[in-house]
Motif scaffolding. Structure first.
Motif, PDB file in Angstrom:
ATOM      1  N   VAL A 150       0.874  -1.174   0.000  1.00 44.33           N
ATOM      2  CA  VAL A 150       0.000   0.000   0.000  1.00 44.33           C
ATOM      3  C   VAL A 150       0.909   1.221   0.000  1.00 44.33           C
ATOM      4  N   HIS A 151       0.912   1.965  -1.119  1.00 44.41           N
ATOM      5  CA  HIS A 151       1.839   3.083  -1.291  1.00 44.41           C
ATOM      6  C   HIS A 151       1.065   4.319  -1.742  1.00 44.41           C
ATOM      7  N   GLY A 152       1.100   5.356  -0.940  1.00 41.25           N
ATOM      8  CA  GLY A 152       0.459   6.609  -1.312  1.00 41.25           C
ATOM      9  C   GLY A 152      -1.028   6.463  -1.574  1.00 41.25           C
ATOM     10  N   THR A 153      -1.663   5.556  -0.858  1.00 41.22           N
ATOM     11  CA  THR A 153      -3.085   5.243  -1.065  1.00 41.22           C
ATOM     12  C   THR A 153      -3.793   5.277   0.282  1.00 41.22           C
ATOM     13  N   HIS A 154      -5.001   5.832   0.298  1.00 40.13           N
ATOM     14  CA  HIS A 154      -5.748   5.985   1.532  1.00 40.13           C
ATOM     15  C   HIS A 154      -7.144   5.375   1.391  1.00 40.13           C
ATOM     16  N   LEU A 155      -7.692   4.911   2.505  1.00 39.76           N
ATOM     17  CA  LEU A 155      -9.075   4.403   2.586  1.00 39.76           C
ATOM     18  C   LEU A 155      -9.275   3.080   1.860  1.00 39.76           C
ATOM     19  N   SER A 156      -8.207   2.373   1.524  1.00 37.04           N
ATOM     20  CA  SER A 156      -8.329   1.073   0.860  1.00 37.04           C
ATOM     21  C   SER A 156      -8.600  -0.021   1.885  1.00 37.04           C
ATOM     22  N   THR A 157      -8.912  -1.226   1.388  1.00 35.40           N
ATOM     23  CA  THR A 157      -9.171  -2.372   2.265  1.00 35.40           C
ATOM     24  C   THR A 157      -8.288  -3.549   1.867  1.00 35.40           C
ATOM     25  N   THR A 158      -7.582  -4.104   2.841  1.00 28.70           N
ATOM     26  CA  THR A 158      -6.802  -5.332   2.685  1.00 28.70           C
ATOM     27  C   THR A 158      -7.264  -6.279   3.771  1.00 28.70           C
ATOM     28  N   ARG A 159      -8.040  -7.300   3.388  1.00 26.87           N
ATOM     29  CA  ARG A 159      -8.767  -8.083   4.397  1.00 26.87           C
ATOM     30  C   ARG A 159      -8.824  -9.561   4.032  1.00 26.87           C
ATOM     31  N   ASN A 160      -8.639 -10.407   5.047  1.00 25.83           N
ATOM     32  CA  ASN A 160      -8.847 -11.858   4.912  1.00 25.83           C
ATOM     33  C   ASN A 160      -7.939 -12.497   3.867  1.00 25.83           C
ATOM     34  N   ASN A 161      -6.732 -11.977   3.705  1.00 26.09           N
ATOM     35  CA  ASN A 161      -5.783 -12.563   2.760  1.00 26.09           C
ATOM     36  C   ASN A 161      -4.838 -13.523   3.483  1.00 26.09           C
ATOM     37  N   VAL A 162      -4.362 -14.531   2.746  1.00 25.56           N
ATOM     38  CA  VAL A 162      -3.377 -15.478   3.266  1.00 25.56           C
ATOM     39  C   VAL A 162      -2.100 -15.336   2.450  1.00 25.56           C
ATOM     40  N   LEU A 163      -0.998 -15.068   3.120  1.00 31.35           N
ATOM     41  CA  LEU A 163       0.306 -14.970   2.468  1.00 31.35           C
ATOM     42  C   LEU A 163       1.178 -16.103   2.985  1.00 31.35           C
ATOM     43  N   TRP A 164       1.605 -16.965   2.067  1.00 34.02           N
ATOM     44  CA  TRP A 164       2.362 -18.172   2.424  1.00 34.02           C
ATOM     45  C   TRP A 164       3.673 -18.180   1.649  1.00 34.02           C
ATOM     46  N   ASP A 165       4.773 -18.296   2.362  1.00 29.76           N
ATOM     47  CA  ASP A 165       6.101 -18.346   1.740  1.00 29.76           C
ATOM     48  C   ASP A 165       6.359 -17.080   0.915  1.00 29.76           C
ATOM     49  N   VAL A 166       6.139 -15.930   1.538  1.00 35.01           N
ATOM     50  CA  VAL A 166       6.447 -14.641   0.922  1.00 35.01           C
ATOM     51  C   VAL A 166       7.830 -14.220   1.403  1.00 35.01           C
ATOM     52  N   ARG A 167       8.758 -14.046   0.474  1.00 37.34           N
ATOM     53  CA  ARG A 167      10.132 -13.672   0.827  1.00 37.34           C
ATOM     54  C   ARG A 167      10.205 -12.152   0.962  1.00 37.34           C
ATOM     55  N   GLY A 168      10.589 -11.706   2.142  1.00 37.80           N
ATOM     56  CA  GLY A 168      10.558 -10.280   2.437  1.00 37.80           C
ATOM     57  C   GLY A 168       9.312  -9.953   3.248  1.00 37.80           C
ATOM     58  N   ALA A 169       9.013  -8.664   3.376  1.00 34.99           N
ATOM     59  CA  ALA A 169       7.852  -8.253   4.164  1.00 34.99           C
ATOM     60  C   ALA A 169       6.565  -8.783   3.539  1.00 34.99           C
ATOM     61  N   GLY A 170       5.599  -9.162   4.405  1.00 33.90           N
ATOM     62  CA  GLY A 170       4.324  -9.678   3.889  1.00 33.90           C
ATOM     63  C   GLY A 170       3.427  -8.562   3.406  1.00 33.90           C
ATOM     64  N   ILE A 171       2.991  -7.704   4.330  1.00 31.15           N
ATOM     65  CA  ILE A 171       2.153  -6.548   4.002  1.00 31.15           C
ATOM     66  C   ILE A 171       2.965  -5.302   4.337  1.00 31.15           C
ATOM     67  N   TYR A 172       3.141  -4.442   3.354  1.00 29.46           N
ATOM     68  CA  TYR A 172       4.140  -3.366   3.419  1.00 29.46           C
ATOM     69  C   TYR A 172       3.457  -2.026   3.190  1.00 29.46           C
ATOM     70  N   ILE A 173       3.480  -1.157   4.208  1.00 30.53           N
ATOM     71  CA  ILE A 173       2.973   0.204   4.079  1.00 30.53           C
ATOM     72  C   ILE A 173       4.178   1.080   3.758  1.00 30.53           C
ATOM     73  N   GLU A 174       4.248   1.584   2.530  1.00 29.17           N
ATOM     74  CA  GLU A 174       5.540   2.042   2.010  1.00 29.17           C
ATOM     75  C   GLU A 174       6.042   3.347   2.603  1.00 29.17           C
ATOM     76  N   ASP A 175       5.245   4.398   2.590  1.00 31.90           N
ATOM     77  CA  ASP A 175       5.746   5.700   3.028  1.00 31.90           C
ATOM     78  C   ASP A 175       5.502   5.972   4.505  1.00 31.90           C
ATOM     79  N   GLY A 176       4.480   5.348   5.074  1.00 34.75           N
ATOM     80  CA  GLY A 176       4.137   5.606   6.459  1.00 34.75           C
ATOM     81  C   GLY A 176       3.141   6.729   6.646  1.00 34.75           C
ATOM     82  N   ASN A 177       2.794   7.450   5.580  1.00 36.92           N
ATOM     83  CA  ASN A 177       1.775   8.501   5.671  1.00 36.92           C
ATOM     84  C   ASN A 177       0.459   8.079   5.018  1.00 36.92           C
TER      85      ASN A 177
END
Length: 207
Positions: free
Chosen positions: A137-164
């Motif tokens: 999620v990068h430079g995006t607001h009010l979105s929805t990320t829900r009920n997802n399964v991440l298996w064997d993801v190399r690196g960060a799973g869910i990444y909020i890029e800028d922090g704002n």
């Protein structure tokens, strides 16, 4: 399937008997979906020292595999993104063999600078065998990320890029690394060669 010998009978376990039947519970995630986004197996491509740097100091490029002090090649799979305008909604889909390790901005599922996007949704999906992060999620607001399964993801799973990024609904997701952190081959789900050594390497891994 789990078989118990003798058959377990609820309420009959005897705490003084180490062989007494016991009620066991297991947490299970479903990795199957009817819709699949897939691609060829990963390719390992050589780096190009002439490519421009996307962000000064990160030693990556959006245009391809840029050579760096810690990178001589990149691992390339498929990627998806919605960028700058419009909406992205992916639901009940399996995405596999995705992400391009070492190339800036090439991730499995990626909201990129969409500003206010209440209709942007990633729900009930599976991401498996990913390189360089799963959901971004990068430079995006009010979105929805829900009920997802991440298996064997190399690196960060869910990444909020800028922090704002603000008012995004990120809930009920499961991120599972099947490899022990001390595994001498896989080293957990760490991944070298990305643009962020803080999020994708041992600094951000546990277990």
């Amino acid at each position: 399937r789990a078989d118990f010998y003798p058959p377990a009978k609820l309420g009959e376990a005897n705490a003084r008997d180490p062989y007494a039947a016991a009620l066991l519970s297991a947490e299970v995630v479903n990795l199957s979906r009817n819709i699949i986004i897939t691609g060829d197996n990963y390719r390992h491509i050589p780096c190009d020292p002439a490519l421009p740097e996307a962000v000064t100091g990160e030693q990556t490029s959006t245009q391809g595999c840029r050579c760096a002090s810690f990178r001589t090649k990149c691992t390339v799979g498929l990627h998806t993104a919605q960028m700058h305008t419009g909406t992205m909604s992916i639901e009940s889909t399996r995405v596999e063999k995705c992400g391009q390790r070492g190339i800036e901005g090439k991730y499995c599922l990626h909201f990129h600078k969409l500003l206010s996007c209440p209709d942007c949704q990633l729900s009930d999906n599976v991401i498996e065998q990913s390189h360089q992060r799963g959901i971004i999620v990068h430079g995006t607001h009010l979105s929805t990320t829900r009920n997802n399964v991440l298996w064997d993801v190399r690196g960060a799973g869910i990444y909020i890029e800028d922090g704002n990024e603000m008012y995004n609904h990120i809930k009920y997701n499961v991120v599972v690394c099947p490899w022990p952190f001390l595994d001498q081959v896989m080293h957990g789900c760490t991944v070298p060669g990305s643009s962020n050594s803080q999020s994708d390497t041992a600094t951000n891994q546990a277990g």
